[in-house]
Design a protein around this motif. Structure first.
Motif, PDB file in Angstrom:
ATOM      1  N   ALA A  95       0.822  -1.213   0.000  1.00 49.30           N
ATOM      2  CA  ALA A  95       0.000   0.000   0.000  1.00 49.30           C
ATOM      3  C   ALA A  95       0.852   1.257   0.000  1.00 49.30           C
ATOM      4  CB  ALA A  95      -0.932  -0.006   1.206  1.00 49.30           C
ATOM      5  N   LEU A  98       1.294   2.074  -3.714  1.00 47.89           N
ATOM      6  CA  LEU A  98       0.163   2.126  -4.634  1.00 47.89           C
ATOM      7  C   LEU A  98      -1.072   2.839  -4.096  1.00 47.89           C
ATOM      8  CD1 LEU A  98       0.255  -1.293  -6.518  1.00 47.89           C
ATOM      9  CD2 LEU A  98       1.384   0.867  -7.036  1.00 47.89           C
ATOM     10  N   THR A  99      -1.141   3.103  -2.810  1.00 43.51           N
ATOM     11  CA  THR A  99      -2.305   3.853  -2.316  1.00 43.51           C
ATOM     12  C   THR A  99      -1.917   4.932  -1.298  1.00 43.51           C
ATOM     13  OG1 THR A  99      -2.768   2.159  -0.624  1.00 43.51           O
ATOM     14  CG2 THR A  99      -3.935   1.971  -2.722  1.00 43.51           C
ATOM     15  N   ILE A 113      -2.748   4.299  -9.732  1.00 42.72           N
ATOM     16  CA  ILE A 113      -3.851   3.519 -10.282  1.00 42.72           C
ATOM     17  C   ILE A 113      -3.712   3.381 -11.796  1.00 42.72           C
ATOM     18  CG2 ILE A 113      -6.352   3.335 -10.525  1.00 42.72           C
ATOM     19  CD1 ILE A 113      -5.362   2.995  -7.651  1.00 42.72           C
ATOM     20  N   PRO A 118      -3.048  -4.303 -12.136  1.00 44.85           N
ATOM     21  CA  PRO A 118      -3.056  -5.245 -11.007  1.00 44.85           C
ATOM     22  C   PRO A 118      -3.103  -6.685 -11.499  1.00 44.85           C
ATOM     23  CG  PRO A 118      -5.190  -4.169 -11.225  1.00 44.85           C
ATOM     24  CD  PRO A 118      -4.281  -3.489 -12.194  1.00 44.85           C
ATOM     25  N   HIS A 121      -3.647 -10.158  -5.649  1.00 45.06           N
ATOM     26  CA  HIS A 121      -3.591  -9.776  -4.233  1.00 45.06           C
ATOM     27  C   HIS A 121      -2.973 -10.966  -3.512  1.00 45.06           C
ATOM     28  CE1 HIS A 121      -6.035  -8.216  -0.506  1.00 45.06           C
ATOM     29  NE2 HIS A 121      -4.777  -8.489  -0.207  1.00 45.06           N
ATOM     30  N   LEU A 304      -7.410  -1.569  -4.575  1.00 43.66           N
ATOM     31  CA  LEU A 304      -6.568  -0.384  -4.737  1.00 43.66           C
ATOM     32  C   LEU A 304      -7.404   0.894  -4.715  1.00 43.66           C
ATOM     33  CD1 LEU A 304      -4.061  -1.547  -7.513  1.00 43.66           C
ATOM     34  CD2 LEU A 304      -3.683  -1.430  -5.045  1.00 43.66           C
ATOM     35  N   ASP A 307      -8.910   1.355  -1.159  1.00 44.93           N
ATOM     36  CA  ASP A 307      -7.843   1.727  -0.230  1.00 44.93           C
ATOM     37  C   ASP A 307      -7.453   3.192  -0.411  1.00 44.93           C
ATOM     38  OD1 ASP A 307      -6.803  -0.008   1.712  1.00 44.93           O
ATOM     39  OD2 ASP A 307      -4.818   0.013   0.794  1.00 44.93           O
TER      40      ASP A 307
END
Length: 323
Positions: A95, A98-99, A113, A118, A121, A304, A307
């Motif tokens: 995270a 990516l977030t 994004i 992706p 997970h 994603l 989050d």
């Protein structure tokens, strides 16, 4: 000279021989980089090397871990975002890249994004809420009541401003209207020492960080997983403790540069998902305080976006500035 009958039999057999290769789909034609955006030796590096070894045997090309540490993992993510979308450069992401980085307003050279595809997970690791041993509380409900009614802000620790543990506590603070104050540390060791001495009231930490403590040294009051964590079955979830719908995960996922063709994404999803089911990977994940997930591109993409929205809302009033 072969007979006409023999030539005909060979011709009829060719499609059948070709079918397994077509069914297998895309394969890399040169060595593959698995970019780990952290230094060698850490948990993500260990996990990356385990996966690289597992998938190398099945794809017919070396999958080589490339450590690109720096700026909290942002340099590694940038490397992958700008790579050719040909399936030979992959990112073992968290995270943080990516977030959270975008949520807290970091200046990025990539869109977390739009610039990634992706794939999988891989795993989830909850965090545990711990309280100082001198606090007059026995459970999560008692801690929350104490923090709501505290005449002065109660200090809580994190492993750094803008980290998972900081944002998770700020989310809890807003939901439960807690009178708490952030005290950032550069790592868990100093925070633990101050918590044990009573200078810090509480903090969220990774599950492996608390497994080595014996009873009475600190109080583990809740975990942020949806269900009780297997390594600490005696510790209730935050939801069981009365915090409605409160979950949080330090997740790991696999991504490729945006524009990577669907057959390539599917091949890597299948290979890493297969590795995720092996006893070796499951055992190692358990040692790292994580559980396998296995959700594919669509579900991981949804995670994603959700989050990013969640942590952006949490971080907005904090006015975090790290650049």
């Amino acid at each position: 000279m072969p007979t006409r009958r023999a030539l005909l039999a060979t011709a009829l057999a060719l499609p059948a021989l070709a079918r397994p290769a077509r069914a297998q789909g895309w394969s890399p034609d040169r060595p593959v980089r698995l970019v780990v955006p952290f230094a060698p030796g850490g948990s993500q590096d260990v996990l990356g090397r385990l996966f690289a070894q597992a998938v190398t045997a099945s794809v017919g090309q070396n999958v080589v871990v490339e450590n690109r540490a720096g700026a909290g993992g942002l340099l590694g993510a940038e490397t992958v975002a700008k790579a050719a979308p040909d399936g030979t450069t992959l990112l073992l992401a968290t995270a943080g890249q990516l977030t959270i980085a975008k949520a807290i307003g970091r200046r990025l050279s990539y869109d977390p994004i739009a610039d990634f595809a992706p794939i999988l997970h891989i795993s989830d690791s909850p965090v545990a809420l711990i309280a100082a041993p001198n606090l007059p509380v026995q459970d999560l409900a008692g801690l929350l009541t104490l923090a709501r009614n505290a005449p002065q802000p109660m200090p809580y620790a994190s492993t750094g401003t803008g980290t998972n543990t900081h944002l998770i506590m700020e989310d809890l603070k807003a939901r439960e209207r807690l009178n708490v104050e952030h005290v950032p540390y550069r790592g868990a060791a100093g925070a633990f020492n101050d918590l044990m001495a009573g200078r810090i009231a509480m903090m969220f930490v990774s599950v492996p960080s608390v497994l080595g403590f014996s009873g009475g040294q600190l109080r583990v009051l809740g975990v942020t997983s949806a269900e009780r964590f297997p390594a600490m079955p005696q510790v209730p979830t935050m939801i069981e403790g009365g915090v409605r719908d409160f979950t949080a995960s330090i997740w790991t996922g696999l991504a490729a540069p945006a524009g990577t063709p669907a057959p390539v994404i599917e091949r890597w999803r299948g290979e890493f998902a297969k590795a995720l089911e092996t006893d070796l990977v499951k055992t190692r994940l358990a040692a790292l305080g994580a559980t396998p997930n296995g959700a594919g591109p669509a579900e991981f993409g949804t995670l994603l976006r959700e989050d990013l929205a969640r942590w952006t809302a949490v971080a907005a009033p904090l006015a975090i500035s790290l650049d």
